[in-house]
Design a protein around this motif. Sequence first.
Motif, mmCIF file in Angstrom:
data_model
loop_
_atom_site.group_PDB
_atom_site.id
_atom_site.type_symbol
_atom_site.label_atom_id
_atom_site.label_comp_id
_atom_site.label_asym_id
_atom_site.label_seq_id
_atom_site.Cartn_x
_atom_site.Cartn_y
_atom_site.Cartn_z
ATOM 1 N N THR A 1 9.835 -0.922 1.488
ATOM 2 C CA THR A 1 9.406 -0.916 0.085
ATOM 3 C C THR A 1 10.259 -1.868 -0.744
ATOM 4 O OG1 THR A 1 8.646 1.378 0.269
ATOM 5 C CG2 THR A 1 9.049 0.532 -1.940
ATOM 6 N N ARG A 2 11.577 -1.875 -0.527
ATOM 7 C CA ARG A 2 12.449 -2.794 -1.268
ATOM 8 C C ARG A 2 12.088 -4.251 -0.961
ATOM 9 N NH1 ARG A 2 16.425 0.896 0.209
ATOM 10 N NH2 ARG A 2 17.177 -0.495 1.861
ATOM 11 N N ASN A 3 11.754 -4.517 0.289
ATOM 12 C CA ASN A 3 11.342 -5.881 0.642
ATOM 13 C C ASN A 3 10.075 -6.277 -0.103
ATOM 14 O OD1 ASN A 3 11.292 -8.355 2.464
ATOM 15 N ND2 ASN A 3 9.327 -7.390 2.995
ATOM 16 N N LEU A 4 9.123 -5.352 -0.203
ATOM 17 C CA LEU A 4 7.879 -5.643 -0.904
ATOM 18 C C LEU A 4 8.106 -5.868 -2.392
ATOM 19 C CD1 LEU A 4 4.822 -5.940 -1.011
ATOM 20 C CD2 LEU A 4 4.628 -3.436 -1.017
ATOM 21 N N GLU A 5 9.059 -5.168 -2.972
ATOM 22 C CA GLU A 5 9.335 -5.327 -4.405
ATOM 23 C C GLU A 5 9.655 -6.780 -4.755
ATOM 24 O OE1 GLU A 5 12.445 -2.544 -4.951
ATOM 25 O OE2 GLU A 5 11.115 -0.851 -5.347
ATOM 26 N N GLY A 6 10.280 -7.499 -3.835
ATOM 27 C CA GLY A 6 10.604 -8.903 -4.088
ATOM 28 C C GLY A 6 9.573 -9.865 -3.553
ATOM 29 N N ASN A 7 8.488 -9.334 -2.928
ATOM 30 C CA ASN A 7 7.466 -10.200 -2.324
ATOM 31 C C ASN A 7 6.065 -9.658 -2.596
ATOM 32 O OD1 ASN A 7 9.104 -12.170 -0.415
ATOM 33 N ND2 ASN A 7 10.000 -10.128 -0.153
ATOM 34 N N ARG A 8 5.784 -9.358 -3.850
ATOM 35 C CA ARG A 8 4.513 -8.715 -4.177
ATOM 36 C C ARG A 8 3.305 -9.616 -3.953
ATOM 37 N NH1 ARG A 8 4.978 -3.984 -7.987
ATOM 38 N NH2 ARG A 8 7.196 -3.523 -8.155
ATOM 39 N N HIS A 9 3.518 -10.906 -3.799
ATOM 40 C CA HIS A 9 2.398 -11.823 -3.576
ATOM 41 C C HIS A 9 2.279 -12.205 -2.092
ATOM 42 C CE1 HIS A 9 1.757 -12.130 -7.849
ATOM 43 N NE2 HIS A 9 3.051 -12.410 -8.015
ATOM 44 N N SER A 10 2.953 -11.457 -1.234
ATOM 45 C CA SER A 10 2.910 -11.726 0.212
ATOM 46 C C SER A 10 2.013 -10.705 0.910
ATOM 47 C CB SER A 10 4.325 -11.650 0.805
ATOM 48 O OG SER A 10 4.270 -11.583 2.209
ATOM 49 N N ALA A 11 0.953 -11.209 1.552
ATOM 50 C CA ALA A 11 0.072 -10.314 2.307
ATOM 51 C C ALA A 11 0.835 -9.628 3.429
ATOM 52 C CB ALA A 11 -1.108 -11.097 2.878
ATOM 53 N N ASN A 12 1.749 -10.362 4.059
ATOM 54 C CA ASN A 12 2.508 -9.776 5.163
ATOM 55 C C ASN A 12 3.410 -8.644 4.695
ATOM 56 O OD1 ASN A 12 1.432 -11.361 7.205
ATOM 57 N ND2 ASN A 12 2.924 -12.998 6.893
ATOM 58 N N ALA A 13 4.008 -8.804 3.501
ATOM 59 C CA ALA A 13 4.870 -7.741 2.986
ATOM 60 C C ALA A 13 4.060 -6.483 2.686
ATOM 61 C CB ALA A 13 5.604 -8.226 1.738
ATOM 62 N N TRP A 14 2.889 -6.666 2.070
ATOM 63 C CA TRP A 14 2.014 -5.506 1.836
ATOM 64 C C TRP A 14 1.554 -4.902 3.165
ATOM 65 C CZ3 TRP A 14 1.138 -2.833 -2.464
ATOM 66 C CH2 TRP A 14 1.403 -3.423 -3.692
ATOM 67 N N GLY A 15 1.185 -5.789 4.088
ATOM 68 C CA GLY A 15 0.701 -5.290 5.380
ATOM 69 C C GLY A 15 1.769 -4.548 6.153
ATOM 70 N N ARG A 16 3.024 -4.993 6.048
ATOM 71 C CA ARG A 16 4.087 -4.300 6.781
ATOM 72 C C ARG A 16 4.285 -2.883 6.233
ATOM 73 N NH1 ARG A 16 7.797 -4.915 10.518
ATOM 74 N NH2 ARG A 16 9.788 -3.825 10.371
ATOM 75 N N LEU A 17 4.289 -2.737 4.905
ATOM 76 C CA LEU A 17 4.416 -1.381 4.366
ATOM 77 C C LEU A 17 3.204 -0.548 4.751
ATOM 78 C CD1 LEU A 17 5.994 0.679 2.749
ATOM 79 C CD2 LEU A 17 4.918 -0.207 0.652
ATOM 80 N N GLY A 18 2.032 -1.168 4.763
ATOM 81 C CA GLY A 18 0.843 -0.444 5.203
ATOM 82 C C GLY A 18 0.980 0.031 6.630
ATOM 83 N N ARG A 19 1.495 -0.817 7.503
ATOM 84 C CA ARG A 19 1.668 -0.433 8.913
ATOM 85 C C ARG A 19 2.689 0.689 9.057
ATOM 86 N NH1 ARG A 19 1.240 -6.235 10.052
ATOM 87 N NH2 ARG A 19 3.517 -6.320 10.070
ATOM 88 N N VAL A 20 3.764 0.625 8.265
ATOM 89 C CA VAL A 20 4.769 1.681 8.339
ATOM 90 C C VAL A 20 4.163 3.021 7.927
ATOM 91 C CG1 VAL A 20 6.910 2.545 7.300
ATOM 92 C CG2 VAL A 20 6.770 0.181 8.096
ATOM 93 N N TYR A 21 3.427 3.034 6.816
ATOM 94 C CA TYR A 21 2.759 4.277 6.403
ATOM 95 C C TYR A 21 1.762 4.735 7.467
ATOM 96 C CZ TYR A 21 4.499 4.230 1.546
ATOM 97 O OH TYR A 21 5.281 4.301 0.432
ATOM 98 N N HIS A 22 0.994 3.792 7.989
ATOM 99 C CA HIS A 22 -0.024 4.101 8.995
ATOM 100 C C HIS A 22 0.623 4.706 10.240
ATOM 101 C CE1 HIS A 22 -3.917 2.416 11.088
ATOM 102 N NE2 HIS A 22 -3.731 3.694 11.331
#
Length: 463
Positions: free
Chosen positions: A48-69
């Motif tokens: 989540t902290r990584n995504l906070e600094g990369n909100r325009h990155s599909a990979n960052a969103w996808g990684r958090l999605g995979r972790v939740y999944h």
Amino acid sequence: MAVRMAGFLALGAFVLSGCGEQMPEPTIPRLETNGMEAPVRVLIDAVTRNLEGNRHSANAWGRLGRVYHAHELYAPALACYHQAMRLDADDYHWPYLAAHAASVVDTDAAATLFEQARALAPGDTTILVAQGDLLAQLGRPDAAREAYLAALDADDRSSFAHVGLARAALVEGDLPRARSLLERAAELAPTDGSIYPLLTRVLGRLGETEPAARAEWLAKVYDTPLTPRDPPLDAMRRLAANSHALASAGRTLAERGDLLGAEAQLRRVLAIRPGTPLELGNLATVLSRQGRHAEAMELFAQGLAGNPDDVVLLSHQGLTQLKMGDVEAAEASLERAATLDPSYPQAQFNLGVLRFGQGRHWDAIVLFERTLDLNPGFTDAYLNLGSTYAALGEYERALDPWERLRHAQPNNAGLIHNIALANARLGRLDSAIADFEHAIELDPDNAASRRELSRARLRQRAD
């Protein structure tokens, strides 16, 4: 359960904000992690902290999605996947993973997502089979059939597409087609447990009594359905950091023979849940298979200290003691396990191995037969039962379990060598020679089969 409940309790709080495509700064779905296992909490917080600094990155969103999944938190996973899809509309991974997550909570949405993934990767057999499976589940047989046929166009060796089409044919009452498809699937994936229950039904309805009985037995031997090779799903699952997922991964690696990998995963489980008898026993068994018997015995002792009547621990401890040459201790462990739970086939089998080693062959035969009464799919018991009869010179009786096992393991060179040797002892030289030749084809370095083949040929010429 606590983790999963946390995700669904928060559903209303984040789905609308997480999926709002018009928001310049989409809200990151967040969960209360305090009640989660420490490795899961640390992982979610870090990603989540990584995504906070990369909100325009599909990979960052996808990684958090995979972790939740990976932790069965489907709603927040979907929110993240949708953001990844918005940012990178050409990457099939995001709708494909979203389809799998949605299949648990919204099957209609999942069907739409599979269609999107298929449009981006039209020749991907794994996507097509998954789409067909979902459409069949939704009661859309024509659409499911089209997906399976497309999968076969992409890869005519897809056993999973054959099984999907066979299910459709069975529902439609086209038994000959269902049989043909299932028999082809069995050729392609002979250990797939999803095939044989269907084949048993089809053959039974066709009145094919003997083949149906054989298929029913194979259903007991291969009782676990296989799943298609799926790199995106596998990569997602590897992110799971909870003890349940790690334990499952450890057992899977052990079954595949990756003992060091299994050990690493099981040690991670015990770091989260110290002293769990089941995982102590699993790790002890993995260590024993590596020849690290003393370490294994320490773990068995820890597990049995917490649960002295655990028949699984006692049975595996007994086998380890037997490997160490401590027959008296092994006998005590195995007899106790077999007495505590006479319905546990592994304990009966392990005690049979002990009796064979003691030269008590008829006692071993009783135990191996009891194992097969309890579990007709216990393949090692067929092998050992035949070997015990052979040790007594009862070659005709040895052939019965070995020939039955050949139906399940037609390419087992050692088994075929044993069958050939028994037939040679019984004077059936033509059969013996044919099987020795087959064993050599399967294992060209099989010196024993080459030696016995030469002897059988000499006897045949002498006759």
